[in-house]
Design a protein around this motif. Sequence first.
Motif, PDB file in Angstrom:
ATOM      1  N   UNK A   1       0.830  -1.219   0.000  1.00 40.08           N
ATOM      2  CA  UNK A   1       0.000   0.000   0.000  1.00 40.08           C
ATOM      3  C   UNK A   1       0.856   1.256   0.000  1.00 40.08           C
ATOM      4  N   UNK A   2       2.177   1.098  -0.123  1.00 38.87           N
ATOM      5  CA  UNK A   2       3.050   2.274  -0.192  1.00 38.87           C
ATOM      6  C   UNK A   2       2.881   2.934  -1.551  1.00 38.87           C
ATOM      7  N   UNK A   3       3.009   4.220  -1.565  1.00 39.82           N
ATOM      8  CA  UNK A   3       2.917   4.947  -2.826  1.00 39.82           C
ATOM      9  C   UNK A   3       1.582   5.641  -2.974  1.00 39.82           C
ATOM     10  N   UNK A   4       1.472   6.497  -3.982  1.00 44.98           N
ATOM     11  CA  UNK A   4       0.280   7.324  -4.140  1.00 44.98           C
ATOM     12  C   UNK A   4      -1.000   6.536  -4.433  1.00 44.98           C
ATOM     13  N   UNK A   5      -0.909   5.422  -5.123  1.00 40.38           N
ATOM     14  CA  UNK A   5      -2.110   4.646  -5.453  1.00 40.38           C
ATOM     15  C   UNK A   5      -2.526   3.679  -4.372  1.00 40.38           C
ATOM     16  N   UNK A   6      -1.710   3.525  -3.331  1.00 41.63           N
ATOM     17  CA  UNK A   6      -1.981   2.611  -2.218  1.00 41.63           C
ATOM     18  C   UNK A   6      -2.359   1.203  -2.680  1.00 41.63           C
ATOM     19  N   UNK A   7      -1.752   0.759  -3.790  1.00 42.52           N
ATOM     20  CA  UNK A   7      -1.997  -0.595  -4.275  1.00 42.52           C
ATOM     21  C   UNK A   7      -3.127  -0.705  -5.273  1.00 42.52           C
ATOM     22  N   UNK A   8      -3.900   0.358  -5.479  1.00 41.58           N
ATOM     23  CA  UNK A   8      -5.040   0.293  -6.401  1.00 41.58           C
ATOM     24  C   UNK A   8      -4.615   0.026  -7.838  1.00 41.58           C
TER      25      UNK A   8
END
Length: 169
Positions: free
Chosen positions: A39-46
Motif C-alpha cells: 500500500x506504499x505509494x500514491x495509489x496505495x496498491x489500487x
Amino acid sequence: MPDLRTGVRLAVDVGSVRIGVARCDPHGILATPVRTVSRKGPGEGLTELTALVREHEPIEVIVGLPRSLHGGEGSAAEGVRAYSERLSAAIHPVPVRLVDERLTTVSAHQALHAAGRSGRKHRAVVDQVAAVMILQTALDNERNSGSPPGTALDAPQGEQNPGSEEDRT
C-alpha cells in the motif's frame, strides 16, 4: 445442493501496509494465493489491484471486512470500507462484495505456525493466506446458501475505470 455461480473471483485482505490477494478457479472450488500488494505509494496498491482484475477477469472481487467478535465495526472496518469504495471505482464494472472476516488474520498466523513457518517469515505471506481463507469461506457460504456472499457495494455513479484511453472510448 444449490448451484454455485461459475467464474473466477478475487479476494483481498486489506491491511494498513499490505494487501493479500487470492483467486479461485473458474468453477469456484478452490481458493489459492496470488500475491501481496504493497500500500506504499500514491495509489496505495489500487493500480496493481486494477491490473490483477484485468489479468484474472473475475466476476467479482471479495473484500474481507474486519468486524469485532460481537459483529460491530470499528476504525479498521471503516478504513476497509473507504478503501473498498475506491477499489470499486477503479475496477468498475466488476462488482465488489464485502464479507465478514472475523479472526482471519489470526487464523492465517496459526496455520502458518502449524505449517512450520517461523514468525519472522509470516509477514511476507500472511495476508495472502488470509485472503485465501476469506475467499474459501465465501465460496463455501455461497455453495451452501445458493446466494452470493456478503454485501455488494453499489457501483459509483459517473466514475470511469481508470484504464487506458482506448478502454474509455
